[in-house]
Design a protein around this motif. Sequence first.
Motif, short mmCIF file in Angstrom:
data_model
loop_
_atom_site.label_atom_id
_atom_site.label_comp_id
_atom_site.label_asym_id
_atom_site.label_seq_id
_atom_site.Cartn_x
_atom_site.Cartn_y
_atom_site.Cartn_z
N PRO B 132 51.57 38.24 18.22
CA PRO B 132 52.73 38.95 17.67
C PRO B 132 52.62 40.48 17.79
N ASP B 134 50.64 42.19 19.81
CA ASP B 134 50.59 42.48 21.24
C ASP B 134 52.01 42.52 21.82
N ARG B 135 52.84 41.52 21.47
CA ARG B 135 54.17 41.51 22.09
C ARG B 135 55.07 42.58 21.49
N THR B 138 53.81 45.68 23.50
CA THR B 138 53.97 45.69 24.96
C THR B 138 55.36 45.27 25.42
N VAL B 139 56.15 44.70 24.54
CA VAL B 139 57.50 44.28 24.94
C VAL B 139 58.58 44.99 24.12
#
Lengths: 355, 226
Positions: B132, B134-135, B138-139
Amino acid sequence: MTIEGRFKINREEFLLDVDLEIPARGVTALFGPSGCGKTTLLRAIAGLERSDDGFLRVGDMLWQDGTNFVPPHKRQLGYVFQEASLFTHLNVRQNLEYGIKRVPAAERKVSMERAVELLGIGELLERATDGLSGGERQRVAIARALAISPKILLMDEPLSALDMVRKREIMPYLESLHDELDIPLIYVSHSPDEVARLADHLVLLENGRIGGTGAIGEILTRFDLPLAHGDDAAALIEARVASHDAQFNLTYIDFLGGRFTVAHRALPIGHPVRLRVAARDVSLTREHQSGTSILNIFPVVVDEITIEGNAQVMVRLVTEGIPLLSRITRKSADLLGLEQGKSLYAQIKSVALLS
Amino acid sequence: MLAESDIAAIAITLKLAAISTVILLLLGTPLAWWMARTRWRFKVLLEAVVALPLVLPPTVLGFYLLVALGPHGPVGGLMEWLGGQPLAFTFAGLVVGSVIYSMPFVVQPLQSAFSTIGQRPMEVAATLRASPLDRFLTVALPLARSGFLTAAVLGFAHTVGEFGVVLMIGGNIPGETQVLSIAIYDHVEALEYGHAHWLSGALLLLSFLMLVAVYTFNRRFSVVKI
């Protein structure tokens, strides 16, 4: 290896209540009309949809039971969404690398090069995603899911957002995945044609429940299920290219029940093919006809008969254990004296080669 | 030309805007993220609270803040009890006021940017093994970058231009809490139109340049949805 799942998901619009057991190999299609719960079931398998007391085991990996819920990012799966959903802030190569980077080196079985080659996207790697066509996007999305070496690949109608031309562009790639990779694939579809081409195993969904499940050849010819009725009813036969006839420009294809003769197809000897035999193209005779233009004639035994509309019957035939369907008039059935166990000859007027 | 106190006012204003913007982004990002995704039934109440400074006269907001931050208010009292100073009439008080006053200008563009991204890219990232956090990093953050630019510039510009709240809680202490807009007001009251012109011109140019920057960087995005 099997995939076992039990899910009960209550949404405002509908209820999904399934108990599933499918083989963890080949292609399993989740098939049914729109709104039957196919996508919800696929999302539940991926962990994107949560059901409180669900259960899911994929091979030896327990992903969900009463007390555990493995979140999606810890499940070794690949997922292809209906729309390609590429990351727009990354180019094609970076999209592929996004997943690969997050997979431990020891788990990487499919190389990026292999995924790129399988989907034919080598030319696109340095492109931005918004310059790609719909078909290209979807190929990149499939390669991206494949490149993380998933233990299982889930696809949610990857072709439905595409037009006919793009579908034809992608279909061969999907078929090659099926033939070349040993990754089980669960594929959501509402298209009988796609299912006939790709699936080995079928799960029929109706209103959030499982209507039937089994090998595709069996499901397509089961009279208690909807697919064995209507104008498109057809049997599927797994076969192999046996030889080519240069003189008449023909190809011979062998299956358990005998040999098909079809117009020449440039396929190597031994190549597996799938034949689709429509029920309306199969007629029945009592004796083996010799004076006929029809080349594909096989001895069959009547397995089951069911009334189809006012004037017709659907007959399931078996030759060497392989089921076939034949739709004939009730009058013909009467004249032939059709009954279970009767031996006849099936004359097949035309056959479609699916791969 | 600019007097020494004018230069001090400019420095205080820029410092106030910079600090407030950083705090606003730190607080506003999780808040906007949560508001963009929650299905909490009473979300509208929170949205209304965040948006209040848009419609409330700054003097009203400033009045309540003055009461709260002063030695007899809950916040000021707490500060005193902790051995500190009440925040009223201090630079720290100005920061608190600015953060509250400019909150909608930061939260709304961020919330709208996060909503535009939708659930799908996050789900894709999850199936590509991203945790969670990380996204989110990075997103969600890169996809919302134009929202961040809008939020930062609007938050900064709005803090630079604030008047009523600052006057109420900061007083008008030159070199400490006297900001640009108040310095201009003082010059006009003293009929020093030359000074007022210089400062006003500088503020006009700064605001214009910041907005040009937003629109240039954000051409592909429909900006300033307030």
